[in-house]
Design an enzyme around this catalytic site. Structure first.
Site: not given
Ligand code: NOJ
Length: 764
Positions: A263
């Site tokens: 993530d």
């Molecule tokens: C953080 C989020 O938790 C995730 O779901 C997302 O895909 C990423 N940021 C990228 O924006």
């Protein structure tokens, strides 16, 4: 003696067992060709080039993450972008019904078609990896800010719809990133901040397998090319450096052949993450990997074979999706949107209008319908109230609606609605079509309830009154119906502060005090309690519209007027009170000796939602799986039998393929029943199968089907129960155990309306 505050995370080391080395992808199953190509490709790369594949870099694009190309070998790079309910941060795309609406549809075919339609837009825009679907959070904490991005807090329902979503998206040549692995069950303290580490989800092995890993297992079986590891810690080891979950559960037990991406910003160590099984870091490699990873190989801290494996998994996924030939320019339709709108748009994405609308319609759940209030019958006068009925006041690239909206609705904000000040449990500035944060999406337009109702009023010569601001509006008492449209907002980044808000509840009772046919509609990004108004006899109908996407109003009107009979059912329970959830109402906070190391202990085990309410004998207001229709259905003719030639030995023993032991998916028993439409109109019915496994839960969902049935007609429904469906996780054997004994099989229309039961006897 009282323990003092823990100040050193060394105290926790060792709780998540070490699993090393990281298993290398083998190219098993239908990965063989892609692995062979990737092998030939990776063997031509320098160490620096291989490392370059593993870390994000910045580029002039609104992709959420970019892997740079390797031009000398025609590798065009990768664009990874949000999210599972539609593509955001660009134009000419659509806002699809959110995960919670797909969950409420209980429609596998729809989930698949929505995925195909959505993926066409990702592909047109040159997005290689769609950052979704979400199966974690599963929904353990009812107020968790991201539950709406996923399908259901039941692992079976969630897993089935996730599998169809993966298959659908990947059929178009776009990879899915199933996220967030794993037990990412709250937003509060999801990341380390101000000396406080990220929350640790502490759970036992059985709960891990039977609840949280289950839908990921379905997604891996469906062939997802990518899994995103999560922000939180799991048994005190960070999601992206947890060798037990990544090397152990995912790459060994589930035989995962694709790659693991972090993530965004979830990497907190270099060598440790490489060895624990992380394959790609986002949004940037430069904090811990990049040059540092090259150095780690050169000084022997990380074997080069691990880097080869990362590169091979990434490039094999690119080949498996067919992105080496005929794929649109990487990120080509993803401009720096605000700076240069339209500049790099390739063309209008092929949209699937019918599926967009069907997705919106089938996510509607009718929960109350007294005196046949619905469908509406040529009303002369309708009064419309509530902030979620009207469109946003403005929608421009600079103020991008629901994303921007979520920012201005932080939980501490107070919002003025008319002359009242209310807390931001609601999105008061426009009709809610999606939740907030990275799972929000970009509508091509918005059909609001008000606009759709106005169009219908034109057709029917109906008059309308409306007031979208007041909490205590004047009501024309000659109204044939008064419709109140409210919402329950949720967003990534924070957890909901309640499950009902007093402003909206008062608005409803104020309207109902002047109107004896008050119809309540919620755009709800999660469970919404209704006990403050639902027994009011003037509240005749209640619809949970969930998060329908851009066709919201059109879908609602088709339900309210009976153009289509509602067929959605709750993918969660609605209890009477917050307190019915006990400790699962709110996120765990840093506290006591764990002030710096928040510990969320999953002591409830597998008992969440209806599993917990069943076990504790708590009667919900509306049970899991419940939803009304404009017609009626009768269930009959249950038949349960062992599948011919079924192997009923205690444990699966065939080799591990993607998803686990191959024979976990063998059909052990078959169930069939007949459903008859006994009412006046055509309708679709979600038939549900629950199983009581010996020595286990009273019942858990293990099958569903949704036939469309004409009035007076009957439909046969058949369900296959696999070895996994009938097994429990045996922590000693570290395998799925099929027990000898009596399995109760229930079939019916909700988790508490199960007219058909039978016993399946298994001798192992
Ligand atoms: C953080 C989020 O938790 C995730 O779901 C997302 O895909 C990423 N940021 C990228 O924006």
């Amino acid at each position: 003696m009282a323990q003092s505050v823990i100040t050193d995370d060394a105290v926790f080391y060792g709780q998540s067992p070490p699993v090393y080395p990281s298993p290398e992808g083998t190219g098993a199953g239908d990965w063989a060709d892609s692995y062979a190509k990737a092998d030939a490709f990776v063997s031509q790369l320098s160490l620096e080039e291989k490392v370059g594949l593993t870390g994000g870099t910045s580029a002039d694009s609104s992709c959420s993450g970019i892997i740079p190309p390797i031009e000398r070998l025609n590798f065009t790079g990768l664009c990874l972008s949000d999210a599972g309910n539609g593509l955001r941060t660009t134009d000419f795309v659509s806002s699809w019904a959110s995960g919670i609406s797909v969950g409420a549809s209980w429609n596998r075919d729809l989930a698949y078609k929505r995925a195909v339609g959505m993926a066409g837009e990702f592909r047109t825009k040159g997005v290689n990896v769609a950052l979704g679907p979400v199966v974690g959070p599963l929904g353990r904490i009812v107020s968790s800010g991201r539950n709406w991005e996923g399908f259901s807090n039941d692992p079976y329902l969630c897993g089935a719809l996730a599998a169809d979503t993966v298959t659908g998206i990947q059929s178009v040549g776009v990879a899915t990133s199933v996220k967030h692995f794993i037990t990412n069950e709250q937003e509060t303290n999801r990341n380390p901040e101000d000396n406080i580490t990220a929350v640790s989800s502490n759970l036992d092995d059985k709960t891990m397998h039977e609840l949280y890993l289950w839908p990921f297992q379905d997604a891996v079986k469906a062939g997802t090319a990518n899994i995103m590891c999560s922000y939180n810690r799991i048994n005190n080891s960070y999601g992206c450096s947890n060798s037990y979950t990544l090397n152990g559960l995912l790459k060994t037990e589930l035989g995962f052949q694709g790659f693991v991406v972090s993530d965004w910003g979830a990497q907190h160590a270099g060598v440790a993450t490489a060895l624990a099984g992380l394959d790609m870091v986002m949004p940037s490699g430069s904090d811990f990997w990049a040059k540092n990873l090259t150095q780690a190989v050169n000084n022997g801290s990380v074997p080069e074979s691990r880097i080869d494996d990362m590169a091979q998994r990434i490039v094999a996924s690119w080949y498996k999706m067919g992105q080496d030939t005929g794929f649109p320019t990487t990120g080509g339709g993803m401009p720096e949107y605000l700076a240069a709108p339209h500049q790099t748009v390739i063309g209008k994405a092929a949209s699937s209008k019918e599926i967009l609308l069907q997705g919106a319609v089938e996510g509607h759940v009718l929960l109350k319908n007294d005196n046949n209030a619905l469908p509406l019958k040529s009303p002369k006068l309708i009064s419309l109230f509530g902030y979620s009925a009207k469109a946003f006041d403005g929608y421009t690239p600079e103020a991008s609606g629901w994303n921007g909206g979520s920012e201005s609705l932080a939980p501490s904000d107070a919002i003025a609605v008319g002359d009242e000040t209310v807390h931001s449990q609601i999105a008061a500035n426009g009709t809610l079509i999606s939740g907030g944060g990275s799972g929000a999406n970009q509508p091509a337009y918005v059909s609001s309830p008000f606009e759709a109702l106005s169009l219908r009023a034109y057709d029917d010569d109906t008059s309308l009154w409306w007031d979208f601001h007041s909490g205590n509006p004047a009501v024309d008492q000659s109204s044939d119906a008064c419709i109140v449209v409210g919402n329950a907002f949720a967003s990534e980044g924070w957890d909901r502060v309640g499950l009902h808000d007093d402003f909206t509840d008062a608005l409803i009772t104020n309207v109902a005090s002047q109107c004896n046919n008050t119809i309540v509609v919620f755009h709800n990004a999660g469970v919404r309690l209704v006990d403050q108004f639902i027994d009011n006899p003037n509240v005749t109908a209640l619809v949970f519209a969930h998060l329908p996407g851009q066709d919201s109003g059109r879908a609602l009107i088709s339900i309210l007027y009976g153009d289509v009979s509602p067929s959605g059912k709750l993918p969660y329970s609605v209890p009477h009170n917050e307190s019915d959830y006990g400790p699962l109402q709110n996120a765990t906070l840093p506290d006591g000796i764990y002030e710096l190391f928040p510990q969320s202990d999953f002591t409830e085990g597998v008992y969440i939602d209806y599993r917990a309410f069943d076990a504790k004998n708590i009667t919900p207001r509306y049970e899991f799986g419940f939803g009304l229709s404009y017609t009626t259905f009768e269930y009959s003719g249950l038949q349960v039998s062992l599948a011919g030639g079924a192997d009923t030995s205690a444990y699966p023993s065939k080799p591990i393929v993607e998803g686990g032991h191959e024979d976990l998916w063998d059909i052990v028993a078959q169930v069939s029943a007949t459903i008859t439409n006994t009412g006046p109109v055509v309708g679709a019915e979600v038939a549900q199968v629950y199983v009581g496994i010996p020595n286990g839960l009273v019942k858990q969902l293990r099958g569903f089907a949704k036939p469309v049935i004409e009035p007076g007609q009957a439909a046969a429904v058949d369900f296959d129960l696999t070895r996994r469906d009938l097994s429990t996780w045996d922590v000693v054997a570290q395998n799925w155990l099929l027990q000898e004994g009596e399995y109760t099989i229930y079939v019916g229309s909700s988790s508490r309306d199960l007219p058909l039961t039978a016993v399946l006897l298994l001798t192992v």
